[in-house]
Enzyme design. Sequence first.
Site: not given
Lengths: 627, 186
Positions: A7, A198, A176
């Site tokens: 990530d 997010d 993501e």
Amino acid sequence: MANIGIDLGTTNSLVAVVMGQTPRVLLDDDGRSMTPSAVRYTGAKQADGSDAPPMIGWDALDNAVDHAETTLTSVKRFMGRSLDEARKVAEELHYTLAEGEGHDVVRIQAGDKVVTPVEVSAWILRLLYMRANECLMAEPTGVVITVPAYFDDAQRQATRDAGKLAGMNVLRLLNEPTAAALAYGLQENSQGTYAVFDLGGGTFDISVLELTEGVFQVLSTAGDTRLGGDDFDRELAKLILSKAGIENAKGSVLRAAMEAAEQAKRDLTAGEIAAISVELGGQSVQMQITRAEFNDLIRPIAERTLKSCKQALADAEMEPADMDGVVLVGGSTRVPLVREIVEEFFGQKPLSNLDPDKVVALGAALQADILTGSSELSDDLLLMDVVPLSLGVETMGGVVERLIWRSSPIPVTASETFTTQVDGQNAVDLHVLQGERELAKDNRSLARFKLKGIPDMPAGLPRVKVTFTVDADGILSVSATEQYTKTHAEIEVQPSYGLSDDEIENMLESAIDNAESDVDQRLLIEARVEAQQVLAVVDKSVKADVDLLGGNETQVISQVSDALREACESDDRKRIQELTTKLDEVTAPFAQRRIERDLKLALEGQDALQVLDVLDRTVKAAEDAAN
Amino acid sequence: MTQCWQCREPVQGPVCAGCGAIQPPPPHPDLFAILGMSPSFVIDRKAVDKAWRAASRKVHPDRFAGASAVQRRMALQWTAHLNRARKVIRDETQRAWYLATGSERPSEGANKQPDPAFLEEVFELNMLRAEDPEAAILRAGELQGTEQARLAALFAAQEKGGSLDAVPAILNRLNYLSTVISGGHE
């Protein structure tokens, strides 16, 4: 054999891997899962005079206040962006951008060094990769890197380039939100529609995902690449600075205020009141702030997320109440006001039993594991993404003609036929754009192509079919064919904001630690092979046609040949290449004389086949020379 | 029955059952066939999606992440075909055009002018739109309904040997009408 998931975040980055059946985030030596996405260029030199590697992660942030100018954070905001675009956001940041043309790739001035966001990101990736290497006690086979679903082509390309620069095998860029849904195991419910909210440090994404019979499909995505928790800090820092009567704070003062603001934000997640105590440029500032005051301060920013939420739902033709669940991702979703706003908008409590900072990395590790083909999930799970923004070309009058529409599932191809305006025109200019606006100038310029090699024909007759392909990572490529003659038109790619292959190559060469890397090794081997081929040809012809060598030619050729042989023993690729070129040059007149004699001999012997053969070689030699 | 390019065994479908290699996709596949469906104007969108997902699971590039670049390229081409097939088949206009002509929708310039009577109707609708937009949209909607019914009737008659020759003209009219409804913006 293991694949890892990374990530690569704006503020923090993580690496995770599936062990047994469970994805785990890998910890650093101090037991921390998150690594700040920060790189500090110290200006230090190594023994051989080259630049020492920069400090990365926590090391980079140590004493960041004293080295604000050389500590690079939040570079994800600049990935794949032009200098013009970057300038708009750079004002709020504490480092300076290097001068350049508005359409140039962003370059950041870090002390004496000028670096690109791709290079900075590559350092962060290297650190995480090395951590995985240590934990697994083996080099990872492949890597899945996550990107915001809203990232456009240039931003995805830049992320891929960073992985390439770090010497990794990038298997897939994963959105993501999709990673987050995977981490929550939402596929086990087999059927449903989910919103993934997010809010990270610097980017906001909202995605609507549909899960059906093992296929994840992103129905729509919206977001803001310039909205995040950093903005909360910035807002509070402004308040702190104004309390201290400081205007236009820069450098270390601004950083200190930002750090104090971030701490207060954390305190207000659990508590109702936070005490702020900070030294700002020799001045001591003491103040208190309640959660209610903080909420009022950040509400306008937090509510900006809802605009994107409405957009994403509208694109998916859904209402907030249609969601079967809402997933929270990103550290900034810990802010109580954010949770309140989300709950109110969707009319349900969001899912939050996983650590919002880790969900994306855990999902990336799961996808990486699926891609090995041996995971339990490999057979029935498929992550299907969509094009985040429409793709089109500029037509007459500056209007955009869309070829691939927003939210089309990828991979996808689309073709369009172009023709010429003038008799005998051999090239057509194409301008590729990404965005939803009608006029070309309002969209994001992705690339300008020149279709060359169109055969001589009257205007309007050539039919150049241009095919756009967006791959599973959301990256665009273009090919073109002229339909009547079937000539494959040559395409000159000039990425508007991305890095060209040459630039990547240059960076690969200048990267400090790649003396031992595969890339350097490969280039060296290639140089040696080429040198040996040239040497073999020269040796052979000198022996065969020694009588054609005049003056000091023999001496010069043998000198250069010997020097090249010696260079091949060393690892000095540059010298090998230089001497190979030189040997080519000094033997060129000799080669010409050999061809002439062969031709003459063949003509005298009247051996037609032999003549053709020699002519063929002559043409080839001329072509090689022209290249 | 063709041979697998890799293991030379006979192969049916996009993936070789023997060695698992993906096969080169045909350049212009039948859009219904690659989804495993029979051509039909009447469709169930959910069934199309189901077929599309099942087919995608077999050929998506993620299935070939560890395979050679050539196989990943073929997987991309297959999946792009599937995504296009789903798009064309789900959309009534595109589906009708495809069934009637065997090709995907041509560019705007290729459309023929509709008959003069219809053009006059469109002209009047545009005039009406300037004065009373609501009435114009209502009227255009009625005409749309008529054309759609004619379209469905043609496809129903096709099963009994009827011709689809009139389909492009109807689609052309529908295109004009939707332009009127959207106010001249495409």
